[in-house]
Design a protein around this motif. Structure first.
Motif, PDB file in Angstrom:
ATOM      1  N   ASP A   1       0.806  -1.373   0.018  1.00  0.00           N
ATOM      2  CA  ASP A   1       0.123  -0.010  -0.022  1.00  0.00           C
ATOM      3  C   ASP A   1       0.943   1.243  -0.032  1.00  0.00           C
ATOM      4  OD1 ASP A   1      -2.088   1.689   0.054  1.00  0.00           O
ATOM      5  OD2 ASP A   1      -2.408   1.479   2.333  1.00  0.00           O
ATOM      6  N   LEU A   2       1.048   1.842  -0.976  1.00  0.00           N
ATOM      7  CA  LEU A   2       1.631   3.193  -1.234  1.00  0.00           C
ATOM      8  C   LEU A   2       0.742   4.222  -1.879  1.00  0.00           C
ATOM      9  CD1 LEU A   2       4.921   1.500  -2.740  1.00  0.00           C
ATOM     10  CD2 LEU A   2       4.535   2.105  -0.560  1.00  0.00           C
ATOM     11  N   ASP A   3       1.488   5.382  -1.813  1.00  0.00           N
ATOM     12  CA  ASP A   3       0.699   6.579  -2.464  1.00  0.00           C
ATOM     13  C   ASP A   3       0.572   6.315  -4.018  1.00  0.00           C
ATOM     14  OD1 ASP A   3       2.801   8.040  -4.100  1.00  0.00           O
ATOM     15  OD2 ASP A   3       3.472   8.425  -2.180  1.00  0.00           O
ATOM     16  N   GLU A   4      -0.362   6.999  -4.702  1.00  0.00           N
ATOM     17  CA  GLU A   4      -0.401   6.718  -5.991  1.00  0.00           C
ATOM     18  C   GLU A   4       0.607   7.018  -7.157  1.00  0.00           C
ATOM     19  OE1 GLU A   4      -3.418   8.720  -9.424  1.00  0.00           O
ATOM     20  OE2 GLU A   4      -4.111   8.717  -7.311  1.00  0.00           O
ATOM     21  N   GLU A   5       1.379   7.975  -6.765  1.00  0.00           N
ATOM     22  CA  GLU A   5       2.636   8.288  -7.583  1.00  0.00           C
ATOM     23  C   GLU A   5       3.380   6.858  -7.508  1.00  0.00           C
ATOM     24  OE1 GLU A   5       2.934  10.229  -9.982  1.00  0.00           O
ATOM     25  OE2 GLU A   5       2.041  11.863  -9.497  1.00  0.00           O
ATOM     26  N   LEU A   6       3.814   6.538  -6.392  1.00  0.00           N
ATOM     27  CA  LEU A   6       4.705   5.341  -6.369  1.00  0.00           C
ATOM     28  C   LEU A   6       4.148   4.024  -6.821  1.00  0.00           C
ATOM     29  CD1 LEU A   6       6.172   6.095  -2.936  1.00  0.00           C
ATOM     30  CD2 LEU A   6       7.093   6.472  -5.116  1.00  0.00           C
ATOM     31  N   GLN A   7       2.648   3.971  -6.677  1.00  0.00           N
ATOM     32  CA  GLN A   7       2.111   2.697  -7.281  1.00  0.00           C
ATOM     33  C   GLN A   7       2.203   2.796  -8.822  1.00  0.00           C
ATOM     34  OE1 GLN A   7       1.717   0.639  -5.006  1.00  0.00           O
ATOM     35  NE2 GLN A   7      -0.169   0.478  -4.203  1.00  0.00           N
ATOM     36  N   ARG A   8       1.927   4.028  -9.466  1.00  0.00           N
ATOM     37  CA  ARG A   8       1.862   4.057 -10.815  1.00  0.00           C
ATOM     38  C   ARG A   8       3.458   3.948 -11.277  1.00  0.00           C
ATOM     39  NH1 ARG A   8      -2.207   7.919 -14.126  1.00  0.00           N
ATOM     40  NH2 ARG A   8      -3.946   6.974 -12.847  1.00  0.00           N
ATOM     41  N   LEU A   9       4.484   4.122 -10.530  1.00  0.00           N
ATOM     42  CA  LEU A   9       5.913   3.892 -10.893  1.00  0.00           C
ATOM     43  C   LEU A   9       5.942   2.448 -10.825  1.00  0.00           C
ATOM     44  CD1 LEU A   9       8.808   4.608 -11.388  1.00  0.00           C
ATOM     45  CD2 LEU A   9       9.071   4.820  -8.853  1.00  0.00           C
ATOM     46  N   ARG A  10       5.229   1.782  -9.946  1.00  0.00           N
ATOM     47  CA  ARG A  10       5.376   0.100  -9.985  1.00  0.00           C
ATOM     48  C   ARG A  10       4.782  -0.364 -11.291  1.00  0.00           C
ATOM     49  NH1 ARG A  10       3.433  -1.362  -3.768  1.00  0.00           N
ATOM     50  NH2 ARG A  10       5.441  -2.432  -2.785  1.00  0.00           N
ATOM     51  N   CYS A  11       3.889   0.195 -11.614  1.00  0.00           N
ATOM     52  CA  CYS A  11       3.149  -0.297 -12.850  1.00  0.00           C
ATOM     53  C   CYS A  11       4.014   0.154 -14.153  1.00  0.00           C
ATOM     54  CB  CYS A  11       1.848   0.377 -13.010  1.00  0.00           C
ATOM     55  SG  CYS A  11       0.567  -0.193 -11.837  1.00  0.00           S
ATOM     56  N   ARG A  12       4.847   1.210 -14.142  1.00  0.00           N
ATOM     57  CA  ARG A  12       5.567   1.436 -15.248  1.00  0.00           C
ATOM     58  C   ARG A  12       6.630   0.564 -15.314  1.00  0.00           C
ATOM     59  NH1 ARG A  12       4.289   6.743 -13.367  1.00  0.00           N
ATOM     60  NH2 ARG A  12       6.424   7.326 -12.576  1.00  0.00           N
ATOM     61  N   VAL A  13       7.022   0.239 -14.154  1.00  0.00           N
ATOM     62  CA  VAL A  13       8.576  -0.720 -14.100  1.00  0.00           C
ATOM     63  C   VAL A  13       7.997  -2.187 -14.403  1.00  0.00           C
ATOM     64  CG1 VAL A  13      10.380  -1.775 -12.590  1.00  0.00           C
ATOM     65  CG2 VAL A  13       9.389   0.576 -12.247  1.00  0.00           C
ATOM     66  N   ASN A  14       6.820  -2.713 -14.005  1.00  0.00           N
ATOM     67  CA  ASN A  14       6.566  -4.129 -14.185  1.00  0.00           C
ATOM     68  C   ASN A  14       5.910  -4.287 -15.624  1.00  0.00           C
ATOM     69  OD1 ASN A  14       6.030  -6.975 -13.612  1.00  0.00           O
ATOM     70  ND2 ASN A  14       4.307  -6.243 -11.999  1.00  0.00           N
ATOM     71  N   TYR A  15       5.281  -3.292 -15.875  1.00  0.00           N
ATOM     72  CA  TYR A  15       4.403  -3.573 -17.167  1.00  0.00           C
ATOM     73  C   TYR A  15       5.001  -2.912 -18.541  1.00  0.00           C
ATOM     74  CZ  TYR A  15       0.907  -4.808 -13.594  1.00  0.00           C
ATOM     75  OH  TYR A  15       0.236  -5.270 -12.713  1.00  0.00           O
ATOM     76  N   HIS A  16       6.194  -2.260 -18.100  1.00  0.00           N
ATOM     77  CA  HIS A  16       6.776  -1.458 -19.464  1.00  0.00           C
ATOM     78  C   HIS A  16       8.234  -1.614 -19.392  1.00  0.00           C
ATOM     79  CE1 HIS A  16       2.752   0.071 -20.640  1.00  0.00           C
ATOM     80  NE2 HIS A  16       2.684   0.667 -19.275  1.00  0.00           N
ATOM     81  N   ALA A  17       8.890  -1.331 -18.507  1.00  0.00           N
ATOM     82  CA  ALA A  17      10.409  -1.205 -18.211  1.00  0.00           C
ATOM     83  C   ALA A  17      11.090  -2.666 -18.388  1.00  0.00           C
ATOM     84  CB  ALA A  17      10.678  -0.493 -17.086  1.00  0.00           C
ATOM     85  N   LEU A  18      10.309  -3.604 -17.745  1.00  0.00           N
ATOM     86  CA  LEU A  18      10.660  -4.822 -17.935  1.00  0.00           C
ATOM     87  C   LEU A  18      10.462  -5.608 -18.998  1.00  0.00           C
ATOM     88  CD1 LEU A  18      10.560  -6.024 -14.060  1.00  0.00           C
ATOM     89  CD2 LEU A  18      12.623  -5.592 -15.133  1.00  0.00           C
ATOM     90  N   ARG A  19      11.278  -5.346 -20.153  1.00  0.00           N
ATOM     91  CA  ARG A  19      10.962  -6.116 -21.354  1.00  0.00           C
ATOM     92  C   ARG A  19      12.176  -7.059 -21.577  1.00  0.00           C
ATOM     93  NH1 ARG A  19      10.309  -2.220 -26.572  1.00  0.00           N
ATOM     94  NH2 ARG A  19      12.717  -1.959 -26.250  1.00  0.00           N
ATOM     95  N   PHE A  20      11.761  -8.326 -22.074  1.00  0.00           N
ATOM     96  CA  PHE A  20      12.466  -9.208 -22.354  1.00  0.00           C
ATOM     97  C   PHE A  20      13.370  -9.261 -23.440  1.00  0.00           C
ATOM     98  CE2 PHE A  20       8.723 -11.626 -20.384  1.00  0.00           C
ATOM     99  CZ  PHE A  20       9.552 -11.957 -19.124  1.00  0.00           C
ATOM    100  N   THR A  21      14.549  -9.802 -23.141  1.00  0.00           N
ATOM    101  CA  THR A  21      15.604  -9.513 -24.497  1.00  0.00           C
ATOM    102  C   THR A  21      15.091 -10.271 -25.779  1.00  0.00           C
ATOM    103  OG1 THR A  21      16.478 -12.082 -24.039  1.00  0.00           O
ATOM    104  CG2 THR A  21      17.491 -10.033 -22.841  1.00  0.00           C
ATOM    105  N   LYS A  22      15.485  -9.738 -26.921  1.00  0.00           N
ATOM    106  CA  LYS A  22      15.004 -10.090 -28.140  1.00  0.00           C
ATOM    107  C   LYS A  22      15.024 -11.568 -28.380  1.00  0.00           C
ATOM    108  CE  LYS A  22      14.020  -6.166 -30.251  1.00  0.00           C
ATOM    109  NZ  LYS A  22      12.541  -5.921 -30.713  1.00  0.00           N
ATOM    110  N   PRO A  23      15.943 -12.425 -28.068  1.00  0.00           N
ATOM    111  CA  PRO A  23      15.875 -13.821 -28.213  1.00  0.00           C
ATOM    112  C   PRO A  23      14.579 -14.619 -27.564  1.00  0.00           C
ATOM    113  CG  PRO A  23      18.082 -13.336 -27.880  1.00  0.00           C
ATOM    114  CD  PRO A  23      17.425 -11.905 -27.521  1.00  0.00           C
ATOM    115  N   ILE A  24      14.488 -13.993 -26.482  1.00  0.00           N
ATOM    116  CA  ILE A  24      13.294 -14.335 -25.524  1.00  0.00           C
ATOM    117  C   ILE A  24      12.048 -13.987 -26.031  1.00  0.00           C
ATOM    118  CG2 ILE A  24      12.201 -14.468 -23.476  1.00  0.00           C
ATOM    119  CD1 ILE A  24      15.002 -14.272 -22.009  1.00  0.00           C
ATOM    120  N   GLN A  25      11.929 -12.829 -26.543  1.00  0.00           N
ATOM    121  CA  GLN A  25      10.767 -12.250 -27.272  1.00  0.00           C
ATOM    122  C   GLN A  25      10.244 -12.845 -28.577  1.00  0.00           C
ATOM    123  OE1 GLN A  25       9.208  -8.222 -26.944  1.00  0.00           O
ATOM    124  NE2 GLN A  25      11.300  -7.517 -26.303  1.00  0.00           N
TER     125      GLN A  25
END
Length: 590
Positions: free
Chosen positions: A272-296
């Motif tokens: 349970d965090l404030d809204e800005e930190l929760q949205r940062l979690r989403c940016r990391v988990n759903y966008h920044a963590l992209r698999f390498t090209k061979p795996i993709q």
């Protein structure tokens, strides 16, 4: 010659009058007066007060009633009437409003949503999408050399357990105003995977995507390390620590030592965090963590192979490995052989308490067997010509355990069946194999799991964020009782009860409730909805009427790291210990 009775009001007296009808003439007035007095004496209980002309008939004394008493009685009676009629009117008004609203809603929804629930896709998913953009007041990050120091992270567990640790590490770096060093992955846990961050995730993309959130570097500069008087300080923070703990306990150490390492970093930040930190979690988990090209590339190749055979398919994350079953403490009918084998494996976790297999199953803590998963899907309405992609490791019992599921769904495929040659370079690395399964499960039309591990939670959250794609989680507590008496009830009854048990476990948007479960599973802060209009149901109804065998949209979003613009929408938000192995691993990780 009859008698007629009637109530009449005479001279301030309420009396019961009896009219005798005779064939003779009327009596004199004196006789009438006597009869009236006689009636008054017989019906004295009807009197409120005595009329003036009856004073002699009652003994010559007038009975007076105080006007205060009369007024008090009248006020009391009026008060009672007002009280009860007021409550009745209020209740009637409340029920009438509720009934009208319910009928209006039911009229629209039933009119435009006939028939059973679409088991392939939620008809309300089009009203929601992921939103994780920064607010206008989001402060830019400090430059690397101006930050409070360098933060080193040692993740723990399998791929998805480490994924949660990496996500939270970025948020902690933001809280501490620190420069994050690319996290170090776990090489010593049960999975024995030597993969580094760069072997699984695209490092350059990770750094560039987070440039407006935290500074990220691949390593602490050598020149800076040589200038340090002492080696980096190492510490482990408690699980689910609040941001205040990091500011009060961790930040002073970072400021003093300049380089700080946090070990076994998984679930070390509050959900349970404030809204800005929760949205940062989403940016990391759903966008920044992209698999390498061979795996993709391999993951997308397997998805394309499945699409060639069927325009839509189900992906099942089937955790039924010996280690998983041993950890759960459940019994699956294998007799003394099963008890001995799983009991020996269970000794690996020195802190596991003694459990009752029957009790664990009744509480819904046991993973479903492959056969039970198949029964659940058939009961929900999936036909036996449905195509399945099964993501799993070593199944306890091998092909014999999988046989009932294959009989229920003959179109049964795995990554080994679809890409045996291309898979060879990845075979020594369990995390990379899990990443391939992650992609296929995420791209499937329906995702099903038999467990409540980390991959199930992470993918459930991601699929909600990416448009509430159908995700079926078994309500094991209720399903267990149905599986127990499966042979004793007709199939139609069994199927009806399974559908009822699974309400609320199908990945519908209304399952999202702020504060429910872990944020990685229910990212409510990052789920946005468009303002609801009844007219939207019209288009939804028309779409249902033209629903064909295929629900596959070739233009659907498949690229990692992109979401719909957050414009003109509203956020949906208004407003335990973990058993560890000797090496500190949460086994329910993937």
């Amino acid at each position: 010659m009859g008698v007629a009775k009637a109530w009449r009001y005479t001279g301030g007296v309420l009396v019961l009058a009896k009219n005798h009808h005779h064939n003779h003439n009327h009596k004199s007035n004196n006789l009438k007066q006597k009869n009236q007095q006689h009636l008054l004496s017989r019906h004295h209980h009807c009197l409120l007060w005595q009329p003036l002309d009856t004073e002699a008939a009652v003994g010559g004394q007038r009975r007076r009633i105080s006007w205060t008493v009369v007024c008090g009685v009248l006020l009391f009676v009026l008060g009672l009437i007002s009280f009860f009629t007021g409550h009745v009117a209020s209740d009637l008004e409340w029920y009438s409003h509720r009934l009208v609203k319910r009928r209006l809603w039911k009229h629209k929804v039933v009119r435009f949503s006939p028939g059973p629930v679409d088991i392939w896709k939620s008809k309300f998913s089009k009203f929601y999408y992921g939103c994780s953009e920064r607010s206008p007041y989001y402060a830019p990050p400090a430059r690397q050399m101006l930050s409070n120091g360098y933060l080193l992270i040692a993740a723990s567990g399998g791929l998805n357990q480490q994924r949660t640790g990496i996500t939270d590490a970025v948020v902690v770096a933001r809280i501490l105003n620190a420069t994050l060093v690319i996290p170090e992955l776990d090489h010593h846990s049960y999975w024995k995977d030597d993969s580094d961050f760069a072997n699984i995730f695209d490092v350059d993309w990770f750094i560039s995507f987070l440039a407006n959130d935290v500074p990220v570097v691949t390593r602490v500069p050598d020149k800076y390390m040589r200038s340090l008087e002492k080696p980096p300080y190492t510490m482990r923070v408690p699980r689910k620590s609040e941001p205040r703990f990091y500011l009060d306990e961790v930040l002073p150490i970072l400021l003093r030592r300049r380089v700080l390492q946090l070990t076994k970093f998984d679930y070390r930040l509050s959900s349970d965090l404030d809204e800005e930190l929760q949205r940062l979690r989403c940016r990391v988990n759903y966008h920044a963590l992209r698999f390498t090209k061979p795996i993709q590339n391999l993951g997308q190749k397997i998805v394309m192979e499945m699409r060639k055979m069927a325009t839509r398919f189900i992906a099942i994350h089937l955790r039924f490995e010996p280690d998983m079953l041993a950890f759960s403490g459940c019994y699956y009918g294998g007799g003394d052989k099963e008890r001995f084998e799983l009991g020996e494996i269970r000794k690996r976790w020195v802190t596991l308490p003694e459990t009752s297999p029957d009790g664990e199953r009744k509480r819904g803590k046991c993973p479903l067997t492959p056969h039970e998963v198949g029964l659940m899907l058939r009961a929900l309405g999936f036909e036996n010509n449905t195509y399945l992609y099964v993501a799993s490791g070593e199944i306890y019992g091998g092909d014999e355990t999988l046989k009932p599921l294959r009989e229920l769904f003959p179109n049964f495929y795995t990554k080994e069946m679809l890409a045996s040659e291309e898979l060879q370079p990845f075979l020594p690395y369990s995390s990379q194999l899990a990443a391939i399964d992650y992609i296929v499960c995420d791209e499937s039309d329906v995702f099903v799991t038999n467990n409540n591990g980390n991959m199930a939670k992470i993918l459930a959250g991601r699929r909600r964020y990416m448009g509430h794609k159908r995700t079926i989680r078994p309500n094991a507590k209720k399903l267990n009782a149905l599986f127990f008496k499966r042979e004793k009830i007709p199939w139609e009854t069994f199927a009806k009860k399974v559908k009822a048990a699974q309400q609320g476990f199908l990945g519908e948007p209304d399952e999202m409730k702020t504060g429910r479960g872990e944020f990685h599973e229910y990212p409510s802060t990052c789920i946005c909805k468009k303002p609801f209009k009844f007219s939207d149901l019209d288009s939804n109804y028309n779409a249902n009427q033209t629903l064909t065998k295929s629900s596959f949209n070739p233009e659907a979003e498949t690229e990692y790291g992109r979401n719909e613009e957050d414009q003109g929408v509203q956020s949906i938000v208004d407003g335990g210990g973990v058993v560890e192995e000797k090496g500190g691993v949460n086994f329910l990780s993937d």
